[in-house]
Design an enzyme around this catalytic site. Structure first.
Site, PDB file in Angstrom:
ATOM      1  N   LEU A  36      -8.494  52.978   6.005  1.00 29.37           N
ATOM      2  CA  LEU A  36      -8.558  54.437   5.838  1.00 29.37           C
ATOM      3  C   LEU A  36      -9.888  55.035   6.291  1.00 29.37           C
ATOM      4  CD1 LEU A  36      -6.682  55.069   2.458  1.00 29.37           C
ATOM      5  CD2 LEU A  36      -5.787  54.649   4.757  1.00 29.37           C
ATOM      6  N   HIS A  40      -7.230  60.114   6.960  1.00 25.93           N
ATOM      7  CA  HIS A  40      -6.320  59.815   5.850  1.00 25.93           C
ATOM      8  C   HIS A  40      -6.775  60.554   4.582  1.00 25.93           C
ATOM      9  CE1 HIS A  40      -6.193  56.035   8.374  1.00 25.93           C
ATOM     10  NE2 HIS A  40      -4.920  56.289   8.290  1.00 25.93           N
ATOM     11  N   GLN A  64       7.037  47.998  13.091  1.00 25.92           N
ATOM     12  CA  GLN A  64       6.689  49.031  14.063  1.00 25.92           C
ATOM     13  C   GLN A  64       5.687  48.542  15.110  1.00 25.92           C
ATOM     14  OE1 GLN A  64       5.095  51.606  10.805  1.00 25.92           O
ATOM     15  NE2 GLN A  64       3.553  52.187  12.299  1.00 25.92           N
ATOM     16  N   SER A 189      -7.849  54.459  12.901  1.00 22.31           N
ATOM     17  CA  SER A 189      -8.242  53.124  12.436  1.00 22.31           C
ATOM     18  C   SER A 189      -8.575  52.237  13.629  1.00 22.31           C
ATOM     19  CB  SER A 189      -7.103  52.486  11.643  1.00 22.31           C
ATOM     20  OG  SER A 189      -6.628  53.388  10.677  1.00 22.31           O
TER      21      SER A 189
HETATM   22  P1  AMP Z   1      -1.838  55.248   9.988  1.00 20.03           P
HETATM   23  O1  AMP Z   1      -2.496  54.556   8.841  1.00 20.03           O
HETATM   24  O2  AMP Z   1      -2.617  55.209  11.246  1.00 20.03           O
HETATM   25  O3  AMP Z   1      -0.387  54.872  10.148  1.00 20.03           O
HETATM   26  O4  AMP Z   1      -1.818  56.773   9.605  1.00 20.03           O
HETATM   27  C1  AMP Z   1      -1.333  57.206   8.366  1.00 20.03           C
HETATM   28  C2  AMP Z   1      -1.234  58.702   8.382  1.00 20.03           C
HETATM   29  O5  AMP Z   1      -2.529  59.251   8.600  1.00 20.03           O
HETATM   30  C3  AMP Z   1      -0.319  59.237   9.503  1.00 20.03           C
HETATM   31  O6  AMP Z   1       0.431  60.320   9.002  1.00 20.03           O
HETATM   32  C4  AMP Z   1      -1.307  59.677  10.532  1.00 20.03           C
HETATM   33  O7  AMP Z   1      -0.813  60.698  11.369  1.00 20.03           O
HETATM   34  C5  AMP Z   1      -2.452  60.182   9.664  1.00 20.03           C
HETATM   35  N1  AMP Z   1      -3.711  60.202  10.416  1.00 20.03           N
HETATM   36  C6  AMP Z   1      -4.285  59.171  11.078  1.00 20.03           C
HETATM   37  N2  AMP Z   1      -5.411  59.591  11.697  1.00 20.03           N
HETATM   38  C7  AMP Z   1      -5.537  60.909  11.405  1.00 20.03           C
HETATM   39  C8  AMP Z   1      -6.494  61.926  11.751  1.00 20.03           C
HETATM   40  N3  AMP Z   1      -7.553  61.665  12.522  1.00 20.03           N
HETATM   41  N4  AMP Z   1      -6.301  63.167  11.267  1.00 20.03           N
HETATM   42  C9  AMP Z   1      -5.228  63.469  10.486  1.00 20.03           C
HETATM   43  N5  AMP Z   1      -4.302  62.558  10.123  1.00 20.03           N
HETATM   44  C10 AMP Z   1      -4.452  61.305  10.582  1.00 20.03           C
END
Ligand code: AMP
Length: 283
Positions: A36, A40, A64, A189
């Protein structure tokens, strides 16, 4: 962190959700794969503003990831993640293992057709089927009032909205604007795979996309401007372009001349071990 809860099983989460519901509280869900960062964190903050209790999920979903992608090396930082969730106002983390999510004999797929054929769906076959499979499960498991997703993954958000509508999932799907660093680089990430020099290159990505969005909004043909952007991204130091395209913001149809529609520019490109994606409004 004193009252922070960690659920390992669906039953544990459901029991707590039932208790909260019995107290008349609303529930927000923030699905993540962990690792995170402030992006997040903003989802959790937003969820905590809108809902009485917030559960963030941490699950690196194997279905995925494609062959040769970074499933094994994906960051796994549960303790730090839980601190970030708690600091942002979250109440709990749901951290299932793979067999909790996909028990022996698991055989169900969830597919949104059409919206998943292009952009990331074209070069990551099966990726969105994995996303809809896991997100449909998480939405069913938590039974939250609202679930929060980042606009950074705009196509993912569009696919999840469609899935929730088509399957009559009652949880309201909420989009949250992209969180960026001081130079406009969308937090991810996977940025952790980049060294200092590559971060400098990565920061050009959003600069080029913003200029391209402006040029298209000013009357430029999207095909021409996107081709120029692709070249500029390579000239900046990226190794390979996946796509640079201007599409309708909701139906994701290709647009060449922008008139009244709400459009966005979408791009994905490879830099070192990272595949970066970003999108900007064309207006
Ligand atoms: P992930 O852990 O990458 O699957 O992301 C989890 C959630 O966080 C998803 O809904 C992503 O779109 C959101 N997310 C990831 N990076 C960002 C960011 N820089 N700004 C806003 N939301 C994000």
């Amino acid at each position: 962190m004193t009252d922070f809860l960690t659920f390992r099983t669906v039953d544990e989460m459901r029991t707590q959700v039932a208790t909260w519901r019995a107290d008349g509280l609303t529930i927000g869900l923030v699905p993540t794969m962990g690792g995170l960062h402030s992006g997040h964190q903003k989802l959790v903050t937003r969820a905590a503003k809108k809902c009485d209790r917030v559960i963030a999920t941490i699950f690196v979903n194997p279905t995925q990831f494609g062959a040769g992608e970074d499933l094994d090396s994906y960051p796994r930082t549960e303790k730090a993640d839980c601190e970030i969730i708690a600091d942002a106002g979250g109440n709990a983390a749901f951290v299932p293992n793979v067999s909790e999510m996909y028990p022996d004999g698991f055989a169900t797929t969830v597919k949104v057709s059409g919206l998943t054929d292009m952009l990331c769906g074209a070069t990551r076959p099966g990726h969105f089927d994995g996303v809809t499979q896991v997100v449909s499960k998480l939405l069913n498991q938590a039974g939250a009032d609202m679930a929060f997703f980042g606009e950074k993954d705009w196509q993912q958000l569009a696919v999840i909205r469609r899935m929730a509508r088509d399957l009559d999932i009652p949880t309201k799907i909420m989009g949250v604007p992209t969180v960026r660093d001081d130079f406009g680089l969308a937090l991810s990430s996977r940025n952790g795979y980049l060294d200092a020099a590559q971060i400098e290159v990565a920061r050009q990505f959003n600069v080029i996309l913003r200029k391209t969005a402006y040029d298209i909004a000013s009357g430029g043909l999207a095909t021409d401007e996107c081709a120029k952007a692709g070249q500029a991204i390579l000239d900046a130091g990226f190794e390979r372009i996946d796509y640079v395209e201007c599409r309708d913001a909701h139906y994701l149809e290709l647009i060449d001349r922008v008139e009244d529609q709400e459009c966005r520019i979408f791009a994905a490109a490879y830099l070192g071990r990272a595949r970066l994606i970003d999108n900007h409004s064309v207006s």
